[in-house]
Design a protein around this motif. Sequence first.
Motif, short mmCIF file in Angstrom:
data_model
loop_
_atom_site.label_atom_id
_atom_site.label_comp_id
_atom_site.label_asym_id
_atom_site.label_seq_id
_atom_site.Cartn_x
_atom_site.Cartn_y
_atom_site.Cartn_z
N ALA A 20 35.31 49.08 41.45
CA ALA A 20 34.01 48.74 42.02
C ALA A 20 34.13 47.58 43.01
N LEU A 21 34.95 46.59 42.68
CA LEU A 21 35.17 45.47 43.61
C LEU A 21 35.83 45.94 44.90
N ALA A 22 36.76 46.88 44.78
CA ALA A 22 37.41 47.42 45.97
C ALA A 22 36.37 48.07 46.89
N ARG A 23 35.49 48.87 46.31
CA ARG A 23 34.46 49.54 47.11
C ARG A 23 33.48 48.53 47.72
N GLU A 24 33.12 47.51 46.93
CA GLU A 24 32.16 46.52 47.41
C GLU A 24 32.73 45.71 48.56
N TRP A 25 33.96 45.23 48.41
CA TRP A 25 34.57 44.45 49.49
C TRP A 25 34.80 45.31 50.73
N ALA A 26 35.18 46.57 50.52
CA ALA A 26 35.36 47.47 51.66
C ALA A 26 34.04 47.67 52.40
N SER A 27 32.94 47.76 51.66
CA SER A 27 31.63 47.95 52.30
C SER A 27 31.24 46.74 53.14
N ARG A 28 31.90 45.61 52.90
CA ARG A 28 31.61 44.39 53.67
C ARG A 28 32.69 44.12 54.72
N GLY A 29 33.50 45.15 54.99
CA GLY A 29 34.44 45.07 56.10
C GLY A 29 35.84 44.61 55.76
N ALA A 30 36.15 44.45 54.48
CA ALA A 30 37.49 43.99 54.09
C ALA A 30 38.47 45.15 54.02
N ARG A 31 39.74 44.86 54.35
CA ARG A 31 40.83 45.80 54.07
C ARG A 31 41.20 45.65 52.60
N ILE A 32 41.67 46.73 51.98
CA ILE A 32 41.85 46.73 50.53
C ILE A 32 43.26 47.11 50.13
N ILE A 33 43.84 46.32 49.22
CA ILE A 33 45.10 46.68 48.57
C ILE A 33 44.78 46.98 47.12
N LEU A 34 45.15 48.18 46.67
CA LEU A 34 44.86 48.63 45.31
C LEU A 34 46.13 48.63 44.48
N SER A 35 46.08 47.96 43.32
CA SER A 35 47.24 47.97 42.42
C SER A 35 46.82 48.34 41.01
N GLY A 36 47.74 48.99 40.33
CA GLY A 36 47.56 49.43 38.96
C GLY A 36 48.78 50.26 38.61
N ARG A 37 48.80 50.82 37.42
CA ARG A 37 49.97 51.58 37.01
C ARG A 37 49.94 53.03 37.48
N ASP A 38 48.75 53.60 37.66
CA ASP A 38 48.58 55.03 37.91
C ASP A 38 48.32 55.28 39.40
N GLN A 39 49.33 55.75 40.10
CA GLN A 39 49.21 55.96 41.54
C GLN A 39 48.14 57.00 41.86
N ALA A 40 48.05 58.05 41.07
CA ALA A 40 47.08 59.11 41.34
C ALA A 40 45.65 58.59 41.24
N ARG A 41 45.38 57.78 40.24
CA ARG A 41 44.03 57.22 40.08
C ARG A 41 43.73 56.21 41.19
N LEU A 42 44.72 55.45 41.60
CA LEU A 42 44.52 54.53 42.73
C LEU A 42 44.23 55.31 44.00
N ALA A 43 44.92 56.42 44.19
CA ALA A 43 44.69 57.26 45.37
C ALA A 43 43.28 57.83 45.36
N SER A 44 42.77 58.15 44.18
CA SER A 44 41.41 58.66 44.06
C SER A 44 40.40 57.60 44.47
N VAL A 45 40.65 56.35 44.07
CA VAL A 45 39.77 55.25 44.49
C VAL A 45 39.85 55.07 45.99
N ALA A 46 41.05 55.13 46.54
CA ALA A 46 41.25 54.92 47.98
C ALA A 46 40.51 55.96 48.81
N GLU A 47 40.37 57.18 48.27
CA GLU A 47 39.69 58.24 49.01
C GLU A 47 38.24 57.89 49.33
N GLY A 48 37.62 57.08 48.47
CA GLY A 48 36.23 56.72 48.69
C GLY A 48 36.04 55.45 49.49
N ILE A 49 37.12 54.91 50.04
CA ILE A 49 37.05 53.67 50.80
C ILE A 49 37.30 53.97 52.28
#
Length: 271
Positions: A20-49
């Motif tokens: 949610a923070l990734a989406r919120e900061w992206a909505s305010r014009g920030a570039r986003i770096i996503l980290s976690g253990r599951d690449q597929a789930r991170l990719a799913s989050v990235a699709e909505g940014i």
Amino acid sequence: MSFEGKTAWITGASSGIGAALAREWASRGARIILSGRDQARLASVAEGIETETLILPFDVRDDEAMRAATSKAIAWQGGVDIFVANAGVSQRSAAIDTDISVYREIIDIDLTAQIAATQALLPHLVERQSGTLLFISSIAGKVGVPMRTAYCAAKFGLIGYADALRAELSQEGVLVHVVCPGSVATDVSRNALTADGSRRGRSDQVIDNGIAPAEAARRIVDAVAANQREIIVAEGMEEAMGEMRRTPDQLLDQVAGMVAAGYMEKMKAEG
């Protein structure tokens, strides 16, 4: 504070508050770096940014992988402006029943790994004389909550580290924020560890009825923009408990004043 063109790096970004923070900061014009253990789930989050996004998967307990990710994050857009230490795991077990290995695992993930990741990034932020560090603690980092002794120990510790670090960096242009969420509607309870270290597998009603992650993220980013050092995101009794244990701004100012007056230099000189 404007976030347009800033780079925000978020750990634990595959779901919940992190996503949610990734989406919120992206909505305010920030570039986003996503980290976690599951690449597929991170990719799913990235699709909505819609802004530029980099996926850096790694386990926060893997120091070598964390340091490699730090180098990549810094190199991606010429620097990291915001770092969110959000990765974590909760607990649902009585202390008397809980194996010591569970304490070690929760404290390693929720505290030691967050400190290690911050320490790896610190030289970059201090060299630039700018940046924002955001530590996701909990109301359970302010108030001891039954069935969460390991989690409370880690989250209390994270606040202590962040508060001391804030004072040390107060002359370096680096801002430090602590977030204490109450019940937010995530999988935190479902993923919590039980007495033997196994995953709980079910949620709590209070969590399911909690603040929506998108709303929690909006409140958090608004508070960061307002330079609020301790951010309580909770409602009802949880909010009241957090406010009761809130660290006064006057105290935070007093400790920062010690640094401004040369406290650290004096301690270093004395060895």
